[in-house]
Enzyme design. Structure first.
Site, PDB file in Angstrom:
ATOM      1  N   PRO A   4      28.607  23.300  45.983  1.00 33.62           N
ATOM      2  CA  PRO A   4      29.248  24.358  45.221  1.00 33.62           C
ATOM      3  C   PRO A   4      28.331  25.104  44.258  1.00 33.62           C
ATOM      4  CG  PRO A   4      30.624  22.415  45.230  1.00 33.62           C
ATOM      5  CD  PRO A   4      29.337  22.026  45.896  1.00 33.62           C
ATOM      6  N   ASN A   5      28.544  26.407  44.213  1.00 35.42           N
ATOM      7  CA  ASN A   5      27.904  27.328  43.266  1.00 35.42           C
ATOM      8  C   ASN A   5      26.433  27.614  43.557  1.00 35.42           C
ATOM      9  OD1 ASN A   5      30.260  27.690  41.571  1.00 35.42           O
ATOM     10  ND2 ASN A   5      29.966  25.553  41.008  1.00 35.42           N
TER      11      ASN A   5
ATOM     12  N   ARG B 188      22.897  32.826  38.709  1.00 34.97           N
ATOM     13  CA  ARG B 188      23.570  31.816  37.906  1.00 34.97           C
ATOM     14  C   ARG B 188      22.569  31.121  36.980  1.00 34.97           C
ATOM     15  NH1 ARG B 188      24.805  25.919  40.392  1.00 34.97           N
ATOM     16  NH2 ARG B 188      25.953  25.083  38.639  1.00 34.97           N
TER      17      ARG B 188
ATOM     18  N   TYR C  65      18.129  27.432  36.485  1.00 33.75           N
ATOM     19  CA  TYR C  65      17.912  27.259  37.925  1.00 33.75           C
ATOM     20  C   TYR C  65      16.864  28.203  38.526  1.00 33.75           C
ATOM     21  CZ  TYR C  65      22.192  24.559  37.429  1.00 33.75           C
ATOM     22  OH  TYR C  65      23.119  23.621  37.036  1.00 33.75           O
TER      23      TYR C  65
ATOM     24  N   ASN D 250      21.225  19.227  48.267  1.00 32.99           N
ATOM     25  CA  ASN D 250      21.517  19.555  46.873  1.00 32.99           C
ATOM     26  C   ASN D 250      23.016  19.770  46.805  1.00 32.99           C
ATOM     27  OD1 ASN D 250      21.900  20.530  44.323  1.00 32.99           O
ATOM     28  ND2 ASN D 250      20.186  21.973  44.366  1.00 32.99           N
TER      29      ASN D 250
ATOM     30  N   ALA E 284      27.436  20.092  41.685  1.00 30.45           N
ATOM     31  CA  ALA E 284      28.232  19.214  40.816  1.00 30.45           C
ATOM     32  C   ALA E 284      28.936  18.094  41.584  1.00 30.45           C
ATOM     33  CB  ALA E 284      29.249  20.041  40.036  1.00 30.45           C
TER      34      ALA E 284
ATOM     35  N   HIS F  11      27.963  14.430  41.060  1.00 28.77           N
ATOM     36  CA  HIS F  11      28.292  13.595  39.916  1.00 28.77           C
ATOM     37  C   HIS F  11      29.644  12.879  40.019  1.00 28.77           C
ATOM     38  CE1 HIS F  11      24.823  15.665  38.511  1.00 28.77           C
ATOM     39  NE2 HIS F  11      25.433  16.834  38.441  1.00 28.77           N
TER      40      HIS F  11
ATOM     41  N   ASP G 132      30.877   8.504  50.582  1.00 30.61           N
ATOM     42  CA  ASP G 132      31.279   7.743  51.770  1.00 30.61           C
ATOM     43  C   ASP G 132      30.775   8.401  53.056  1.00 30.61           C
ATOM     44  OD1 ASP G 132      32.474   5.732  50.374  1.00 30.61           O
ATOM     45  OD2 ASP G 132      34.536   6.414  50.707  1.00 30.61           O
TER      46      ASP G 132
ATOM     47  N   GLU H  46      17.793  13.525  48.155  1.00 32.04           N
ATOM     48  CA  GLU H  46      18.608  14.240  47.159  1.00 32.04           C
ATOM     49  C   GLU H  46      17.696  15.154  46.343  1.00 32.04           C
ATOM     50  OE1 GLU H  46      20.338  11.578  44.281  1.00 32.04           O
ATOM     51  OE2 GLU H  46      21.294  13.212  43.161  1.00 32.04           O
TER      52      GLU H  46
ATOM     53  N   HIS I 285      17.429  18.313  43.268  1.00 34.96           N
ATOM     54  CA  HIS I 285      17.994  19.184  42.229  1.00 34.96           C
ATOM     55  C   HIS I 285      16.894  20.061  41.675  1.00 34.96           C
ATOM     56  CE1 HIS I 285      21.659  16.876  42.348  1.00 34.96           C
ATOM     57  NE2 HIS I 285      20.914  15.775  42.306  1.00 34.96           N
ATOM     58  N   LEU I 286      17.259  21.301  41.399  1.00 40.27           N
ATOM     59  CA  LEU I 286      16.308  22.218  40.772  1.00 40.27           C
ATOM     60  C   LEU I 286      16.048  21.788  39.330  1.00 40.27           C
ATOM     61  CD1 LEU I 286      18.068  25.327  42.217  1.00 40.27           C
ATOM     62  CD2 LEU I 286      15.661  24.846  42.610  1.00 40.27           C
ATOM     63  N   SER I 287      17.138  21.520  38.615  1.00 49.05           N
ATOM     64  CA  SER I 287      17.019  21.077  37.222  1.00 49.05           C
ATOM     65  C   SER I 287      16.846  19.559  37.195  1.00 49.05           C
ATOM     66  CB  SER I 287      18.277  21.482  36.451  1.00 49.05           C
ATOM     67  OG  SER I 287      19.396  20.765  36.944  1.00 49.05           O
TER      68      SER I 287
ATOM     69  N   ARG J 297      20.116  16.573  30.931  1.00 43.30           N
ATOM     70  CA  ARG J 297      21.171  17.525  30.600  1.00 43.30           C
ATOM     71  C   ARG J 297      22.422  16.781  30.101  1.00 43.30           C
ATOM     72  NH1 ARG J 297      21.788  21.545  35.394  1.00 43.30           N
ATOM     73  NH2 ARG J 297      22.947  22.687  33.785  1.00 43.30           N
TER      74      ARG J 297
ATOM     75  N   ARG K  21      26.165  14.711  33.950  1.00 39.41           N
ATOM     76  CA  ARG K  21      25.191  14.910  35.029  1.00 39.41           C
ATOM     77  C   ARG K  21      24.274  13.693  35.217  1.00 39.41           C
ATOM     78  NH1 ARG K  21      25.671  20.557  36.040  1.00 39.41           N
ATOM     79  NH2 ARG K  21      26.241  21.644  34.134  1.00 39.41           N
TER      80      ARG K  21
HETATM   81  C1  DQA Z   1      22.015  21.018  40.412  1.00 37.15           C
HETATM   82  C2  DQA Z   1      22.370  20.137  39.205  1.00 37.15           C
HETATM   83  C3  DQA Z   1      23.862  19.894  39.134  1.00 37.15           C
HETATM   84  O1  DQA Z   1      24.160  19.136  37.962  1.00 37.15           O
HETATM   85  C4  DQA Z   1      24.627  21.191  39.040  1.00 37.15           C
HETATM   86  O2  DQA Z   1      26.006  20.953  39.054  1.00 37.15           O
HETATM   87  C5  DQA Z   1      24.231  22.155  40.093  1.00 37.15           C
HETATM   88  C6  DQA Z   1      22.824  22.303  40.414  1.00 37.15           C
HETATM   89  C7  DQA Z   1      20.515  21.389  40.440  1.00 37.15           C
HETATM   90  O3  DQA Z   1      20.029  21.804  41.487  1.00 37.15           O
HETATM   91  O4  DQA Z   1      19.847  21.314  39.398  1.00 37.15           O
HETATM   92  O5  DQA Z   1      25.061  22.877  40.645  1.00 37.15           O
HETATM   93  O6  DQA Z   1      22.302  20.279  41.602  1.00 37.15           O
END
Ligand code: DQA
Length: 153
Positions: free
Chosen positions: A12-13, A20, A25, A76, A79, A82, A89, A100, A102-104, A109, A113
């Protein structure tokens, strides 16, 4: 000849990357990251299939569909990382390595998270390096796949 297909999956997102919270990010779009990963994988001899969805059910479906026809996954999950036990599963039933990404750096944070339900089923996690996290993830996955390849075949 291709050594197999790698699934690059975004939750998502992440379709909003570039617009964003660029201070968190970065300014690269999802298409930029996908292009870079596909190119790095291609150089290493792998094909890349990429999907993004804002829906938890779709993400689970993509993981399930990838069980039989992919050799690894770069994920990636946004959210969902978390709290999504249905994603956890589904990943548990995925037979190949999962990296796995993540950019951040979620660990630096907000408290919510700090938990990842993906980490226990991933081969490893790369986070905090912006777009470079994906480069490192590709390197890790390709190295892992090379080390587990059956050399007697
Ligand atoms: C993220 C970190 C997540 O906590 C957040 O909800 C994202 C982006 C990252 O790439 O840093 O949507 O996965």
């Amino acid at each position: 000849m291709s050594s197999g297909v790698v699934l690059l999956l975004h939750g998502p997102n992440l379709n909003l990357l570039g617009e964003r919270e660029p201070e968190v990010y970065g300014r690269a779009t999802l298409a930029d990251h996908v292009k870079r990963v596909a190119s790095l994988l291609s150089t290493a001899g792998f094909e890349c299939v990429a999907h993004q969805s804002n829906s938890e059910g779709d993400i689970v479906e993509h993981v399930q569909a990838a069980r039989k026809n992919t050799v690894g996954m770069i994920l990636n999950s946004g959210a969902l990382t978390h709290y999504s036990w249905s994603l956890h599963d589904a990943l548990r039933s995925y037979p190949a390595p999962i990296i796995e990404v993540h950019l951040s750096n979620p660990g630096s944070r907000e408290q919510f998270r700090h938990t990842s339900v993906v980490a226990p089923v991933a081969a490893g996690t790369v986070s905090g390096f912006g777009g470079l996290s994906y480069d490192i993830a590709v390197h890790a996955l390709v190295t892992l796949l090379a080390s587990t390849r059956d050399t007697t075949a």
